[in-house]
Motif scaffolding. Structure first.
Motif, PDB file in Angstrom:
ATOM      1  N   ASP A   1     -16.592  10.635  80.479  1.00  0.00           N
ATOM      2  CA  ASP A   1     -15.548   9.815  81.090  1.00  0.00           C
ATOM      3  C   ASP A   1     -15.088  10.497  82.374  1.00  0.00           C
ATOM      4  OD1 ASP A   1     -13.354   8.248  81.725  1.00  0.00           O
ATOM      5  OD2 ASP A   1     -12.279   8.628  79.854  1.00  0.00           O
ATOM      6  N   TRP A   2     -15.173   9.754  83.480  1.00  0.00           N
ATOM      7  CA  TRP A   2     -14.734  10.313  84.768  1.00  0.00           C
ATOM      8  C   TRP A   2     -13.265  10.705  84.725  1.00  0.00           C
ATOM      9  CZ3 TRP A   2     -17.571  12.268  88.379  1.00  0.00           C
ATOM     10  CH2 TRP A   2     -18.869  11.826  88.556  1.00  0.00           C
ATOM     11  N   TRP A   3     -12.423   9.941  84.025  1.00  0.00           N
ATOM     12  CA  TRP A   3     -10.994  10.256  83.972  1.00  0.00           C
ATOM     13  C   TRP A   3     -10.733  11.521  83.163  1.00  0.00           C
ATOM     14  CZ3 TRP A   3      -8.350   8.660  87.747  1.00  0.00           C
ATOM     15  CH2 TRP A   3      -8.621   7.431  88.329  1.00  0.00           C
ATOM     16  N   ASP A   4     -11.575  11.793  82.165  1.00  0.00           N
ATOM     17  CA  ASP A   4     -11.468  13.070  81.457  1.00  0.00           C
ATOM     18  C   ASP A   4     -11.783  14.212  82.416  1.00  0.00           C
ATOM     19  OD1 ASP A   4     -10.848  11.776  79.107  1.00  0.00           O
ATOM     20  OD2 ASP A   4     -12.801  12.113  78.165  1.00  0.00           O
ATOM     21  N   PHE A   5     -12.814  14.027  83.249  1.00  0.00           N
ATOM     22  CA  PHE A   5     -13.169  15.034  84.249  1.00  0.00           C
ATOM     23  C   PHE A   5     -12.018  15.258  85.226  1.00  0.00           C
ATOM     24  CE2 PHE A   5     -14.944  15.834  88.546  1.00  0.00           C
ATOM     25  CZ  PHE A   5     -15.418  17.115  88.332  1.00  0.00           C
ATOM     26  N   VAL A   6     -11.382  14.168  85.669  1.00  0.00           N
ATOM     27  CA  VAL A   6     -10.251  14.280  86.595  1.00  0.00           C
ATOM     28  C   VAL A   6      -9.087  15.010  85.922  1.00  0.00           C
ATOM     29  CG1 VAL A   6      -8.488  12.943  87.847  1.00  0.00           C
ATOM     30  CG2 VAL A   6     -10.903  12.270  87.975  1.00  0.00           C
ATOM     31  N   ALA A   7      -8.809  14.677  84.664  1.00  0.00           N
ATOM     32  CA  ALA A   7      -7.701  15.326  83.944  1.00  0.00           C
ATOM     33  C   ALA A   7      -7.991  16.818  83.733  1.00  0.00           C
ATOM     34  CB  ALA A   7      -7.471  14.635  82.604  1.00  0.00           C
TER      35      ALA A   7
ATOM     36  N   GLY B   1      -3.136   7.544  77.098  1.00  0.00           N
ATOM     37  CA  GLY B   1      -3.161   8.730  77.941  1.00  0.00           C
ATOM     38  C   GLY B   1      -3.071  10.048  77.200  1.00  0.00           C
ATOM     39  N   PHE B   2      -2.956  10.014  75.862  1.00  0.00           N
ATOM     40  CA  PHE B   2      -2.842  11.261  75.107  1.00  0.00           C
ATOM     41  C   PHE B   2      -4.084  12.130  75.286  1.00  0.00           C
ATOM     42  CE2 PHE B   2      -3.207  13.877  71.262  1.00  0.00           C
ATOM     43  CZ  PHE B   2      -2.016  14.567  71.363  1.00  0.00           C
TER      44      PHE B   2
ATOM     45  N   LYS C   1      -5.988  12.307  77.846  1.00  0.00           N
ATOM     46  CA  LYS C   1      -5.965  12.941  79.181  1.00  0.00           C
ATOM     47  C   LYS C   1      -5.007  14.123  79.196  1.00  0.00           C
ATOM     48  CE  LYS C   1      -8.687   9.656  80.252  1.00  0.00           C
ATOM     49  NZ  LYS C   1      -9.488   9.489  79.054  1.00  0.00           N
ATOM     50  N   LEU C   2      -3.884  14.004  78.505  1.00  0.00           N
ATOM     51  CA  LEU C   2      -2.940  15.119  78.389  1.00  0.00           C
ATOM     52  C   LEU C   2      -3.608  16.307  77.703  1.00  0.00           C
ATOM     53  CD1 LEU C   2      -0.084  16.336  78.658  1.00  0.00           C
ATOM     54  CD2 LEU C   2       0.430  15.280  76.441  1.00  0.00           C
ATOM     55  N   VAL C   3      -4.393  16.038  76.669  1.00  0.00           N
ATOM     56  CA  VAL C   3      -5.107  17.109  75.966  1.00  0.00           C
ATOM     57  C   VAL C   3      -6.075  17.796  76.926  1.00  0.00           C
ATOM     58  CG1 VAL C   3      -6.779  17.587  74.127  1.00  0.00           C
ATOM     59  CG2 VAL C   3      -4.823  16.098  73.679  1.00  0.00           C
ATOM     60  N   HIS C   4      -6.778  17.022  77.758  1.00  0.00           N
ATOM     61  CA  HIS C   4      -7.699  17.615  78.732  1.00  0.00           C
ATOM     62  C   HIS C   4      -6.949  18.496  79.735  1.00  0.00           C
ATOM     63  CE1 HIS C   4     -11.719  15.868  78.058  1.00  0.00           C
ATOM     64  NE2 HIS C   4     -11.031  14.960  77.389  1.00  0.00           N
ATOM     65  N   VAL C   5      -5.842  18.015  80.242  1.00  0.00           N
ATOM     66  CA  VAL C   5      -5.049  18.813  81.186  1.00  0.00           C
ATOM     67  C   VAL C   5      -4.628  20.124  80.531  1.00  0.00           C
ATOM     68  CG1 VAL C   5      -2.855  18.941  82.437  1.00  0.00           C
ATOM     69  CG2 VAL C   5      -4.234  16.860  82.573  1.00  0.00           C
TER      70      VAL C   5
END
Length: 148
Positions: free
Chosen positions: A114-120, A50-51, A53-57
């Motif tokens: 990555d869809w989850w990168d987009f969500v983050a 999840g690191f 995703k944290l960077v994306h947020v």
């Protein structure tokens, strides 16, 4: 010919207004573009779940937050509709993050969309917009009262 020249000059003046009103935001956007397309080195943090995703947020929290702050600061004296900030500091970063994911999937060999990168990324922009509206707006938009 003269009309075209005048229109070109108006466009240039309009762009310089953006540079003057949003200088830090523009730098942050360039940094986000760079970070989105450079080939990152392998590190031990890759193993942390999840690191990424944290960077994306955090990237989109910073970009959207800076857009909010500079919008509020630049328009504190003029009454500009607040929906301009919602479009420029929330909708545009969300659309931008989607475009980045598509370009990563289609135009790079070392990155994938990555869809989850987009969500983050979207979550970072939403969080920054909530902070901008509920916390920054009351303070940045407030005119200073003289001491009596």
């Amino acid at each position: 010919m003269l009309v075209t020249f005048a229109q070109s000059m108006q466009e240039i003046v309009g762009m310089t207004n953006y540079i003057r009103k949003y200088p830090v935001s523009l730098v942050v956007i360039v940094v986000v573009i760079y970070l989105s397309f450079f080939k990152p080195p392998k590190t031990e943090l890759d193993a942390v779940k999840g690191f990424d995703k944290l960077v994306h947020v955090l990237m989109y929290l910073g970009m959207s937050g800076m857009l909010w702050w500079e919008f509020l600061r630049a328009h504190r004296k003029r009454q500009v509709p607040l929906w301009h900030a919602w479009i420029g500091a929330l909708l545009c970063p969300v659309l931008f993050s989607g475009l980045v994911e598509i370009l990563q999937a289609r135009c790079t060999t070392y990155r994938g969309g990555d869809w989850w990168d987009f969500v983050a990324s979207s979550a970072g922009a939403v969080l920054a917009s909530l902070i901008g509206y509920f916390i920054l707006r009351p303070f940045v938009g407030r005119k200073k009262q003289p001491l009596s």
